[in-house]
Every structure is written in structure tokens, then in C-alpha cells.
Design a protein around this motif. Sequence first.
Motif, PDB file in Angstrom:
ATOM      1  N   ALA A 240       1.236  -1.337  -0.102  1.00 20.94           N
ATOM      2  CA  ALA A 240       0.150  -0.300   0.070  1.00 20.94           C
ATOM      3  C   ALA A 240       0.938   1.136  -0.251  1.00 20.94           C
ATOM      4  O   ALA A 240       1.770   1.582   1.021  1.00 20.94           O
ATOM      5  CB  ALA A 240      -0.330  -0.104   1.476  1.00 20.94           C
ATOM      6  N   GLU A 241       0.386   2.347  -0.954  1.00 24.11           N
ATOM      7  CA  GLU A 241       1.118   3.307  -0.878  1.00 24.11           C
ATOM      8  C   GLU A 241       0.360   4.297  -0.561  1.00 24.11           C
ATOM      9  O   GLU A 241      -0.639   4.699  -0.541  1.00 24.11           O
ATOM     10  CB  GLU A 241       1.869   3.900  -2.263  1.00 24.11           C
ATOM     11  CG  GLU A 241       3.148   3.360  -2.884  1.00 24.11           C
ATOM     12  CD  GLU A 241       3.738   3.048  -4.303  1.00 24.11           C
ATOM     13  OE1 GLU A 241       4.375   3.946  -3.983  1.00 24.11           O
ATOM     14  OE2 GLU A 241       3.975   2.253  -4.564  1.00 24.11           O
ATOM     15  N   VAL A 242       0.812   4.947   0.866  1.00 24.23           N
ATOM     16  CA  VAL A 242      -0.137   6.145   0.772  1.00 24.23           C
ATOM     17  C   VAL A 242       0.123   7.113   0.815  1.00 24.23           C
ATOM     18  O   VAL A 242       2.049   8.094   0.923  1.00 24.23           O
ATOM     19  CB  VAL A 242      -0.445   6.194   2.770  1.00 24.23           C
ATOM     20  CG1 VAL A 242      -1.562   7.122   3.302  1.00 24.23           C
ATOM     21  CG2 VAL A 242      -1.828   4.723   2.735  1.00 24.23           C
TER      22      VAL A 242
ATOM     23  N   TYR B  23      -5.549  12.527   2.250  1.00 26.22           N
ATOM     24  CA  TYR B  23      -4.889  10.976   1.806  1.00 26.22           C
ATOM     25  C   TYR B  23      -5.279  10.261   0.728  1.00 26.22           C
ATOM     26  O   TYR B  23      -6.544  11.102   0.606  1.00 26.22           O
ATOM     27  CB  TYR B  23      -4.809  10.113   3.062  1.00 26.22           C
ATOM     28  CG  TYR B  23      -5.315   9.604   3.598  1.00 26.22           C
ATOM     29  CD1 TYR B  23      -6.095   8.545   3.356  1.00 26.22           C
ATOM     30  CD2 TYR B  23      -6.460  10.006   4.873  1.00 26.22           C
ATOM     31  CE1 TYR B  23      -7.477   8.133   3.593  1.00 26.22           C
ATOM     32  CE2 TYR B  23      -7.551   9.381   4.780  1.00 26.22           C
ATOM     33  CZ  TYR B  23      -8.481   8.367   4.230  1.00 26.22           C
ATOM     34  OH  TYR B  23      -9.054   7.772   4.710  1.00 26.22           O
ATOM     35  N   ARG B  24      -4.238   9.592  -0.462  1.00 26.31           N
ATOM     36  CA  ARG B  24      -4.554   8.715  -1.603  1.00 26.31           C
ATOM     37  C   ARG B  24      -3.898   7.933  -1.037  1.00 26.31           C
ATOM     38  O   ARG B  24      -2.639   7.399  -0.321  1.00 26.31           O
ATOM     39  CB  ARG B  24      -4.704   9.502  -2.292  1.00 26.31           C
ATOM     40  CG  ARG B  24      -4.211   9.079  -3.577  1.00 26.31           C
ATOM     41  CD  ARG B  24      -4.376  10.284  -4.793  1.00 26.31           C
ATOM     42  NE  ARG B  24      -3.025   9.976  -4.928  1.00 26.31           N
ATOM     43  CZ  ARG B  24      -1.817  10.452  -5.666  1.00 26.31           C
ATOM     44  NH1 ARG B  24      -1.737  11.973  -5.611  1.00 26.31           N
ATOM     45  NH2 ARG B  24      -0.722   9.452  -6.067  1.00 26.31           N
TER      46      ARG B  24
ATOM     47  N   ARG C   6     -10.030  -0.945   3.031  1.00 32.99           N
ATOM     48  CA  ARG C   6     -10.220  -0.333   3.928  1.00 32.99           C
ATOM     49  C   ARG C   6      -9.394  -0.493   5.310  1.00 32.99           C
ATOM     50  O   ARG C   6      -9.814   0.428   6.078  1.00 32.99           O
ATOM     51  CB  ARG C   6     -12.120  -1.415   4.577  1.00 32.99           C
ATOM     52  CG  ARG C   6     -13.049  -0.622   4.618  1.00 32.99           C
ATOM     53  CD  ARG C   6     -14.189  -1.799   4.892  1.00 32.99           C
ATOM     54  NE  ARG C   6     -14.439  -3.243   4.690  1.00 32.99           N
ATOM     55  CZ  ARG C   6     -14.329  -4.088   3.880  1.00 32.99           C
ATOM     56  NH1 ARG C   6     -15.060  -3.253   2.678  1.00 32.99           N
ATOM     57  NH2 ARG C   6     -13.874  -5.307   4.165  1.00 32.99           N
ATOM     58  N   ARG C   7      -9.390  -1.514   5.706  1.00 32.64           N
ATOM     59  CA  ARG C   7      -7.764  -1.301   6.982  1.00 32.64           C
ATOM     60  C   ARG C   7      -7.180  -0.413   6.081  1.00 32.64           C
ATOM     61  O   ARG C   7      -6.879   0.818   7.956  1.00 32.64           O
ATOM     62  CB  ARG C   7      -7.086  -2.652   6.839  1.00 32.64           C
ATOM     63  CG  ARG C   7      -8.218  -4.059   7.404  1.00 32.64           C
ATOM     64  CD  ARG C   7      -8.176  -3.735   9.108  1.00 32.64           C
ATOM     65  NE  ARG C   7      -7.502  -4.402   9.744  1.00 32.64           N
ATOM     66  CZ  ARG C   7      -7.623  -4.013  11.163  1.00 32.64           C
ATOM     67  NH1 ARG C   7      -8.227  -3.636  11.219  1.00 32.64           N
ATOM     68  NH2 ARG C   7      -6.670  -4.305  11.659  1.00 32.64           N
ATOM     69  N   VAL C   8      -6.232  -0.108   4.885  1.00 30.19           N
ATOM     70  CA  VAL C   8      -5.160   0.363   5.090  1.00 30.19           C
ATOM     71  C   VAL C   8      -6.133   2.625   5.390  1.00 30.19           C
ATOM     72  O   VAL C   8      -5.414   3.419   6.051  1.00 30.19           O
ATOM     73  CB  VAL C   8      -4.694   1.054   3.935  1.00 30.19           C
ATOM     74  CG1 VAL C   8      -3.602   1.863   4.022  1.00 30.19           C
ATOM     75  CG2 VAL C   8      -3.828  -0.374   3.744  1.00 30.19           C
ATOM     76  N   ALA C   9      -7.410   2.634   4.804  1.00 27.35           N
ATOM     77  CA  ALA C   9      -8.059   3.703   5.064  1.00 27.35           C
ATOM     78  C   ALA C   9      -8.263   4.140   6.872  1.00 27.35           C
ATOM     79  O   ALA C   9      -8.055   5.173   6.777  1.00 27.35           O
ATOM     80  CB  ALA C   9      -9.503   3.841   4.702  1.00 27.35           C
TER      81      ALA C   9
ATOM     82  N   LEU D 232      -2.406   8.000  10.485  1.00 29.43           N
ATOM     83  CA  LEU D 232      -1.185   9.459   9.523  1.00 29.43           C
ATOM     84  C   LEU D 232      -1.546   9.510   9.478  1.00 29.43           C
ATOM     85  O   LEU D 232      -0.783  10.726   9.204  1.00 29.43           O
ATOM     86  CB  LEU D 232      -1.035   8.049   8.429  1.00 29.43           C
ATOM     87  CG  LEU D 232      -0.522   6.202   9.017  1.00 29.43           C
ATOM     88  CD1 LEU D 232      -0.655   5.628   7.090  1.00 29.43           C
ATOM     89  CD2 LEU D 232       0.607   6.070   9.329  1.00 29.43           C
ATOM     90  N   ARG D 233      -2.865  10.396   9.099  1.00 31.82           N
ATOM     91  CA  ARG D 233      -2.814  11.637   8.649  1.00 31.82           C
ATOM     92  C   ARG D 233      -3.399  12.696   9.976  1.00 31.82           C
ATOM     93  O   ARG D 233      -4.012  12.403  10.725  1.00 31.82           O
ATOM     94  CB  ARG D 233      -3.781  12.014   7.058  1.00 31.82           C
ATOM     95  CG  ARG D 233      -5.053  11.981   7.581  1.00 31.82           C
ATOM     96  CD  ARG D 233      -6.265  12.636   7.524  1.00 31.82           C
ATOM     97  NE  ARG D 233      -7.095  12.503   7.256  1.00 31.82           N
ATOM     98  CZ  ARG D 233      -8.372  13.192   6.960  1.00 31.82           C
ATOM     99  NH1 ARG D 233      -8.013  13.090   5.747  1.00 31.82           N
ATOM    100  NH2 ARG D 233      -9.515  12.530   7.119  1.00 31.82           N
TER     101      ARG D 233
END
Lengths: 86, 86
Positions: free
Chosen positions: A5-7, A76-77, A58-61, A68-69
Motif C-alpha cells: 500500500a502506498e499512502v 490522503y490517497r 478499508r484497513r489502510v484507510a 497517519l494523517r
Amino acid sequence: MRFLAEVVISLKPVVNDPQGLTVRAGLHQLGFAEVSEVRVGKHIALEVEGDSEAGVRRRVAEMCERLLRNPVIEDYRIELREGGSR
Amino acid sequence: MRFLAEVVISLKPVVNDPQGLTVRAGLHQLGFAEVSEVRVGKHIALEVEGDSEAGVRRRVAEMCERLLRNPVIEDYRIELREGGSR
């Protein structure tokens, strides 16, 4: 399955970006006059285990929302692909 | 033509990333045990005027070489598209 995952965490468009202005000034000084705007953000690469792309997304969001943000000043994206870096 | 260039500056794989370790520890503490690795880098978005995609890509690579990345510890990657953000 393993996912990479790249955020990308970027400042909201209405928020001033002094770091970006400094980079732009540096580029202009080096002769890169074609650069009109610079915005500096963070890039966070995560290796994540999960069963499905939708579930991992969903988990990364959730990670973005909870850690993270900074929701006051940042957007974020998320970009996701199967495999990871190794 | 106007282009939006996105530059991702990341630490080379052999370089320690204490910030990434801290983020990973934070995520684990919040219950995101599925995260195995975290690397934190920079994301720089540039609006650039130019005649061709190839030409702009060359110029942005030069910006990376001369100012944006530290060649001792960092790699960079460029993504380019026509249009820009506005």
C-alpha cells in the motif's frame, strides 16, 4: 496475500506550504523557471497482509484516519497492489 | 503545455528508517498487526511547463539530481501526466 500500500499524505489545497515555497525558490535559483507550483507531502509505503484488496484498502484507510494523517490540514490517497516489495 | 509531476523520494532499501519503525510500532499498538513493514518518504508535486512529456521528464530528473534527493541515501521515482492540478 501480501499487498503493498502506498499512502500519499498531502496538505489540503487551502493550507500554506512553506516547505513547497522553499523548494520552488531553490529550483528557480537553479534555473528551473518552468516550475510554477510545488507542494511537499509524505509518502508512506506499507506491507500489509490481507485476504482481499477491498479489505486491505478499508484497513489502510482506517490507519490513515487513526494515525497517519492530520485531518485538520491533510488529505490522503491510497494506492494498492498485490505483491509487496519482497 | 502544463504537466503535473509527482516525485517520490524514498530511502534506499539498505538505509535504516527510524521514522518508519516508529509508525509501524504505532500501528501495531492500535491493533493493525497485519502491517509488516513501513517506509516513510517524501512526495513532491510539481506543476511544470514544457513542450513534451519526454522533455519535462528529463528536466524533473535533473531537478531530482541537483536539489530534491540526497544521492547517498535516497532513490527517486517520477510520475508525469499532462494537465496539472488547475
